[in-house]
Design a protein around this motif. Structure first.
Motif, PDB file in Angstrom:
ATOM      1  N   ASN A 175      41.199  23.286  -1.130  1.00  0.00           N
ATOM      2  CA  ASN A 175      41.867  22.151  -0.284  1.00  0.00           C
ATOM      3  C   ASN A 175      41.944  20.911  -1.016  1.00  0.00           C
ATOM      4  O   ASN A 175      42.439  19.883  -0.201  1.00  0.00           O
ATOM      5  N   ALA A 232      45.536  19.522  -1.478  1.00  0.00           N
ATOM      6  CA  ALA A 232      46.147  19.302  -0.008  1.00  0.00           C
ATOM      7  C   ALA A 232      45.583  18.019   0.614  1.00  0.00           C
ATOM      8  O   ALA A 232      46.523  17.192   1.202  1.00  0.00           O
ATOM      9  N   CYS A 249      46.801  15.848   3.538  1.00  0.00           N
ATOM     10  CA  CYS A 249      45.983  16.695   4.793  1.00  0.00           C
ATOM     11  C   CYS A 249      44.457  16.104   5.272  1.00  0.00           C
ATOM     12  O   CYS A 249      43.838  15.478   4.407  1.00  0.00           O
ATOM     13  N   ILE A 286      40.551  22.418   6.364  1.00  0.00           N
ATOM     14  CA  ILE A 286      41.745  21.215   6.810  1.00  0.00           C
ATOM     15  C   ILE A 286      41.810  21.479   8.198  1.00  0.00           C
ATOM     16  O   ILE A 286      41.934  22.517   8.960  1.00  0.00           O
ATOM     17  N   HIS A 317      47.439  19.585   9.133  1.00  0.00           N
ATOM     18  CA  HIS A 317      48.286  19.881   7.770  1.00  0.00           C
ATOM     19  C   HIS A 317      49.524  18.862   7.815  1.00  0.00           C
ATOM     20  O   HIS A 317      49.431  18.023   8.901  1.00  0.00           O
ATOM     21  N   SER A 356      50.085  26.744   1.728  1.00  0.00           N
ATOM     22  CA  SER A 356      49.541  27.057   3.100  1.00  0.00           C
ATOM     23  C   SER A 356      48.593  25.980   3.614  1.00  0.00           C
ATOM     24  O   SER A 356      48.801  25.902   5.016  1.00  0.00           O
ATOM     25  N   ASN A 357      47.975  25.319   2.756  1.00  0.00           N
ATOM     26  CA  ASN A 357      47.192  24.134   3.556  1.00  0.00           C
ATOM     27  C   ASN A 357      48.253  22.812   3.862  1.00  0.00           C
ATOM     28  O   ASN A 357      47.977  22.154   4.811  1.00  0.00           O
ATOM     29  N   LEU A 358      49.268  22.555   3.133  1.00  0.00           N
ATOM     30  CA  LEU A 358      50.231  21.752   3.423  1.00  0.00           C
ATOM     31  C   LEU A 358      50.968  21.818   4.591  1.00  0.00           C
ATOM     32  O   LEU A 358      51.035  21.081   5.706  1.00  0.00           O
ATOM     33  N   ARG A 359      51.201  23.183   4.799  1.00  0.00           N
ATOM     34  CA  ARG A 359      52.436  23.435   6.006  1.00  0.00           C
ATOM     35  C   ARG A 359      51.463  24.120   6.966  1.00  0.00           C
ATOM     36  O   ARG A 359      52.042  24.116   8.003  1.00  0.00           O
ATOM     37  N   GLY A 360      50.414  24.827   6.812  1.00  0.00           N
ATOM     38  CA  GLY A 360      49.765  25.707   7.656  1.00  0.00           C
ATOM     39  C   GLY A 360      50.116  27.103   7.625  1.00  0.00           C
ATOM     40  O   GLY A 360      51.475  27.291   7.314  1.00  0.00           O
TER      41      GLY A 360
END
Length: 358
Positions: A75, A78, A83, A95, A98, A152-156
């Motif tokens: 992570n 991100a 995040c 995280i 997000h 996926s970490n940025l957006r969820g």
């Protein structure tokens, strides 16, 4: 106890260049486990370059780790983008918030400067010192996240999975942005002379057709960037059962594929062994965490028997990261198994009545 004839650095260099080696390499990478060597919190391994370096030096002395390093996986990129990350005392960081809730959020993002964003400068400082302290003996590796995992970490992860179906072009923009952020970090880290490995655990959550569209081109580009910067092909790990994805993964250009315990090593050898080296795949929890040293010896020998003759080579290791509460005697058993059963020419029979194998 068997004695090595090569340093880990010498062995892995020869391995990567298809030269003779003394024994099968052992990917002994204890990860967060080694926090106990320097403090009472896992966060010690993430928030202080001095603690990172100290832990790796101690791990080399105590557990004979076969490579050293640190990196922004999973992570860290991100976090550098914006995040929020939580650092538990006895668990892996995660995280908590997000940063991309809609397209407007995405358009406001900028590629982070590695020396000024999040923990990236801490990582770079630690890598620089590790090269000075251990670089003559061990490969110094910076593990980087794959583009789908960072996206996926940025957006969820749930939102990104929905985007793949309902808004695929938006999803691709986020994945492409994630790739560019990682490459920016790599450009800076490569100046130090480190190697890279890639971990993209989210990639196994999508089907093979989605993998081809949303993962393969970005992952292949990331691998090519590693090759351009280091002149070496990286190790690539994707969690989960990647059996149906093996062909595509091998075609990314990675040099070694780290296989989850759910993948049959012999089947992987038969399908892609002429293209890529194999790594793995002892169970991290059932065997490494909960098993005895004898059970680890038995499982290690099974892995070696299945893949020692892989045309592109084989590295003994775990199917994923080492659990934090792994008994230390199991760590010693894993390394000694590689020494005992992985020598060239391969030989050695395991006495099942032994309590330990070292």
């Amino acid at each position: 106890m068997c004695v090595d004839q090569m340093t880990p650095r010498e062995r892995m260099y020869a391995f990567k260049h298809q030269q003779a080696i003394d024994r099968i390499p052992c990917g002994l990478c204890p990860g967060d486990y080694i926090y106990k060597l320097v403090g009472d919190s896992v966060s010690d391994l993430y928030l202080s370059s001095k603690q990172i370096v100290k832990s790796q030096i101690q791990a080399r002395q105590v557990y004979e780790i076969q490579s050293a390093g640190t990196g922004p996986v999973v992570n860290g990129i991100a976090e550098a983008v914006g995040c929020k990350v939580i650092y538990p005392k006895h668990d892996t960081p995660y995280i908590s918030e997000h940063i991309i809730n809609d397209y407007g959020d995405y358009k406001r993002l900028e590629i982070p400067e590695p020396r000024k964003s999040g923990r990236l400068n801490i990582i770079l400082e630690a890598l620089e010192e590790l090269l000075e302290c251990l670089g003559n003996e061990l490969p110094i590796v910076s593990e980087i996240p794959g583009p789908l995992t960072t996206a996926s970490n940025l957006r969820g992860i749930e939102n990104l999975m929905i985007d793949l179906y309902e808004n695929p072009e938006f999803a691709k923009e986020i994945i492409e942005f994630s790739l560019r952020c990682t490459v920016e970090y790599m450009n800076e880290a490569s100046k130090l002379g480190v190697e890279f490995s890639i971990s993209d655990p989210v990639a196994s959550l999508i089907g093979d057709s989605f993998f081809q569209e949303f993962e393969f081109p970005f992952l292949k580009e990331l691998v090519q960037n590693v090759v351009n910067l280091t002149k070496e092909t990286p190790l690539l790990h994707i969690c989960g059962n990647t059996t149906k994805l093996l062909g595509q993964i091998a075609d990314t250009g990675a040099g070694i594929i780290s296989l989850d315990e759910k993948v049959d090593m012999e089947a992987a050898k038969n399908e892609i062994g002429t293209k890529i080296a194999l790594y793995g795949n002892i169970s991290p929890t059932k065997v490494m965490l909960s098993g005895s040293p004898l059970e680890i010896c038995i499982e290690a020998k099974k892995c070696i028997q299945k893949a020692y003759d892989n045309p592109k080579g084989f590295v003994l290791g775990l199917g994923c990261g080492m659990p934090i509460d792994t008994p230390e005697e199991n760590i010693y058993a894993l390394l000694e198994s590689a020494r005992k059963f992985g020598r060239y020419p391969l030989k050695g029979e395991l006495n099942i009545n032994e309590n330990i194998c070292y």
